[in-house]
Design a protein around this motif. Structure first.
Motif, short mmCIF file in Angstrom:
data_model
loop_
_atom_site.label_atom_id
_atom_site.label_comp_id
_atom_site.label_asym_id
_atom_site.label_seq_id
_atom_site.Cartn_x
_atom_site.Cartn_y
_atom_site.Cartn_z
N ARG A 261 0.69 -1.11 -0.02
CA ARG A 261 -0.07 -0.02 0.02
C ARG A 261 0.87 1.32 -0.05
O ARG A 261 1.72 1.46 1.00
CB ARG A 261 -0.86 -0.03 1.26
N VAL A 262 0.62 1.86 -1.01
CA VAL A 262 1.55 3.24 -1.08
C VAL A 262 0.73 4.57 -0.71
O VAL A 262 -0.30 4.69 -1.09
CB VAL A 262 2.01 3.44 -2.58
N ASP A 263 1.19 5.30 0.51
CA ASP A 263 0.73 6.48 0.99
C ASP A 263 1.37 7.60 0.45
O ASP A 263 2.39 7.89 0.49
CB ASP A 263 0.84 6.31 2.28
N PHE A 264 0.38 8.68 0.41
CA PHE A 264 0.70 9.93 -0.37
C PHE A 264 0.12 11.29 0.66
O PHE A 264 -1.00 11.03 1.21
CB PHE A 264 0.17 10.30 -1.66
N PHE A 265 0.59 12.38 0.57
CA PHE A 265 0.03 13.55 0.80
C PHE A 265 -0.48 14.22 -0.49
O PHE A 265 0.23 14.50 -1.24
CB PHE A 265 0.84 14.46 1.86
N VAL A 266 -1.53 15.02 -0.33
CA VAL A 266 -1.94 15.84 -1.34
C VAL A 266 -1.94 17.47 -0.55
O VAL A 266 -2.51 17.50 0.18
CB VAL A 266 -3.20 15.67 -1.85
N ARG A 267 -0.97 18.14 -1.14
CA ARG A 267 -0.74 19.38 -0.55
C ARG A 267 -2.15 20.30 -0.95
O ARG A 267 -2.39 20.35 -2.01
CB ARG A 267 0.42 19.95 -1.11
N ARG A 268 -2.54 20.84 0.17
CA ARG A 268 -3.85 21.77 -0.21
C ARG A 268 -3.39 23.27 -1.19
O ARG A 268 -4.21 23.25 -1.86
CB ARG A 268 -4.35 22.31 1.15
N SER A 269 -2.34 23.68 -0.89
CA SER A 269 -2.01 25.06 -1.67
C SER A 269 -2.09 24.66 -3.10
O SER A 269 -2.65 25.67 -3.99
CB SER A 269 -0.70 25.34 -1.36
N GLY B 272 -2.35 21.03 -4.94
CA GLY B 272 -2.69 19.76 -5.23
C GLY B 272 -1.47 19.05 -5.50
O GLY B 272 -1.75 17.78 -5.92
N GLU B 273 -0.25 19.33 -5.15
CA GLU B 273 1.01 18.52 -5.45
C GLU B 273 0.86 17.03 -4.50
O GLU B 273 0.49 17.07 -3.42
CB GLU B 273 2.26 19.11 -5.04
N VAL B 274 1.15 15.97 -5.34
CA VAL B 274 1.03 14.78 -4.84
C VAL B 274 2.43 14.36 -4.36
O VAL B 274 3.39 14.06 -5.09
CB VAL B 274 0.54 13.76 -5.72
N LEU B 275 2.42 14.10 -3.12
CA LEU B 275 3.99 13.78 -2.30
C LEU B 275 3.84 12.22 -1.81
O LEU B 275 3.12 11.96 -0.91
CB LEU B 275 4.35 14.81 -1.37
N LEU B 276 4.72 11.43 -2.12
CA LEU B 276 4.77 10.12 -1.48
C LEU B 276 5.37 10.35 -0.02
O LEU B 276 6.20 10.68 0.14
CB LEU B 276 5.86 9.14 -2.37
N ASN B 277 4.60 9.33 0.72
CA ASN B 277 4.69 9.44 2.21
C ASN B 277 5.77 8.37 2.55
O ASN B 277 6.73 8.22 3.17
CB ASN B 277 3.51 9.40 3.05
N GLU B 278 4.95 6.92 2.20
CA GLU B 278 5.59 5.68 2.45
C GLU B 278 5.12 4.46 1.85
O GLU B 278 4.21 4.75 1.24
CB GLU B 278 5.69 5.32 3.96
N ILE B 279 5.80 3.38 1.67
CA ILE B 279 5.37 2.40 1.18
C ILE B 279 5.34 1.19 2.21
O ILE B 279 6.19 0.90 2.94
CB ILE B 279 6.28 1.65 0.15
N ASN B 280 3.94 0.66 2.47
CA ASN B 280 3.91 -0.61 3.52
C ASN B 280 3.89 -1.85 2.80
O ASN B 280 2.97 -2.02 1.99
CB ASN B 280 2.79 -0.30 4.22
N THR B 281 4.72 -2.71 2.91
CA THR B 281 4.81 -3.93 2.18
C THR B 281 3.84 -5.06 2.78
O THR B 281 3.48 -6.20 2.18
CB THR B 281 6.25 -4.49 2.21
N ILE B 282 3.26 -5.18 4.18
CA ILE B 282 2.47 -5.79 4.64
C ILE B 282 1.33 -4.96 5.15
O ILE B 282 1.27 -4.72 6.40
CB ILE B 282 3.08 -6.77 5.61
N PRO B 283 0.44 -4.45 4.24
CA PRO B 283 -0.55 -3.55 4.75
C PRO B 283 -1.63 -4.27 5.87
O PRO B 283 -1.78 -5.44 5.43
CB PRO B 283 -1.21 -2.92 3.46
N GLY B 284 -2.23 -3.37 6.57
CA GLY B 284 -3.00 -4.00 7.47
C GLY B 284 -4.33 -4.74 6.72
O GLY B 284 -4.76 -4.10 5.76
#
Length: 355
Positions: free
Chosen positions: A297-305, A307-319
């Motif tokens: 599962r690949v997690d991102f932030f979307v910046r409000r100002s 709309g830039e998409v920024l990768l946060n982290e990669i979870n290899t065994i997601p819940g």
């Protein structure tokens, strides 16, 4: 068709042990038992391994440890055994393993390395990609190298910090801005994560993070919201729907994820379809770059100002708990939880035991 014997590995000597037991119950409750003979192998918080012959409902809150149906056992690294050895010397051949271990000593490549030595097919990423994704500092360095955008960051070890703590504190605010997020480099489910706006808060946050790991990552504050993308596959991975996290707390920490009922998920995420496609594209690029297989599962932030998409982290065994996003994101594109589990196991056999 003859059933395959599948070992489900759960628990673990990790701060995420309790989440693992709930995830394992979720998988066991949805797996197609007409295809698989299941063997349950649990690891305690102290690192002891037991064969458990009981009901999956006993896994949460470690009620399985109260069972009389426990036998000490472990996966042998000997490829000739290809399975489990019990305390009385019994050998149990297994066809594949489904590791449901979150965090350290399970999601970090340690167990994956054992299974590779044993040449037993297993669900998920190999030891190398698991280790890279677990260590946020290494993940960030790799993603920077291929041009995947993320928050500005710094990383240092406990030894380095002990030599000149004030210098690291000053550099953090100078480079990252007035608000800094502190994370252990190797931990999951936001364990040990804090936010700091003063030198005192930052010192406290760093000391807390060092209790979880010997290396710390500092990141700039992103004024935005979190979206997540599920990825499935080996050589030709696919991306599921993109979901949005609405955290009950100021940020999506461990308590907000698992204990606060006010935290919500929205599927699909409340961003334009074009932006969701950008998230999917970047998730697949990161997945391939690091060499992930099976699932992540690949997690991102979307910046409000902007709309830039920024990768946060990669979870290899997601819940895989009832509130977890990974299965929900594939259900949203027509892949049921039962089918998803079946595909994951098939991908393990497709790759085989030799990696």
């Amino acid at each position: 068709m003859q059933k395959k014997r599948l070992a489900v590995l759960f628990g673990g000597a990790s701060s995420e042990h309790d989440v693992s037991t709930v995830s394992a119950k979720g998988i066991l409750s949805n797996i197609d038992k007409s295809k698989y003979d299941l063997v349950l192998l649990g690891i305690t918080k102290q690192g002891e391994w037991y064969l458990f012959d009981g009901d999956a409902d006993m896994l949460p809150n470690d009620r399985w440890l109260e069972s009389e149906k426990l036998k000490k056992a472990f996966i042998s690294p000997d490829s000739a055994i290809h399975g489990i050895v019990t305390e009385d010397g019994e050998q149990i051949h297994i066809d594949a393993v489904f590791p449901v271990l979150h965090g350290k000593n399970g999601e970090d490549g340690t167990v994956q390395g054992l299974l590779q030595l044993a040449q037993i097919p297993f669900v998920g990423c190999d030891s190398t990609s698991s280790g890279v994704c677990m260590d946020k500092a290494i993940t960030n360095a790799v993603l920077d190298a291929v041009g995947i955008k993320q928050a500005k960051w710094l990383a240092f070890s406990a030894y380095e910090y002990s030599k000149k703590p004030d210098e690291y504190i000053g550099r953090a605010f100078e480079y990252l801005g007035p608000t800094v997020f502190v994370k252990p480099a190797n931990a999951g489910s936001s364990v040990g994560v804090s936010k700091a706006t003063t030198p005192e808060e930052l010192k406290k946050g760093i000391e807390s993070a060092f209790k979880e790991d010997k290396k710390v990552v500092l990141e700039e504050f992103i004024d935005g919201f979190e979206v997540e993308c599920a990825v499935l596959g080996n050589d030709e991975p696919i991306a599921g729907e993109v979901g949005e996290i609405i955290a009950a707390a100021e940020f999506y920490d461990f308590d907000a994820k698992y204990n606060n009922p006010e935290s919500k998920t929205v599927i699909p995420a409340g961003i334009p379809e074009e932006k969701r496609n950008d998230v999917r594209k970047t998730a697949l690029k990161a997945y391939r770059t690091i060499g992930c297989e099976g699932l992540s599962r690949v997690d991102f932030f979307v910046r409000r100002s902007d709309g830039e998409v920024l990768l946060n982290e990669i979870n290899t065994i997601p819940g895989q708990t009832p509130i977890s996003m990974y299965p929900k994101l594939f259900e949203a594109v027509g892949i049921s939880y039962r089918e998803l589990i079946d595909r994951l196991i098939s991908l393990a056999f497709e790759r085989g035991g030799k990696i």
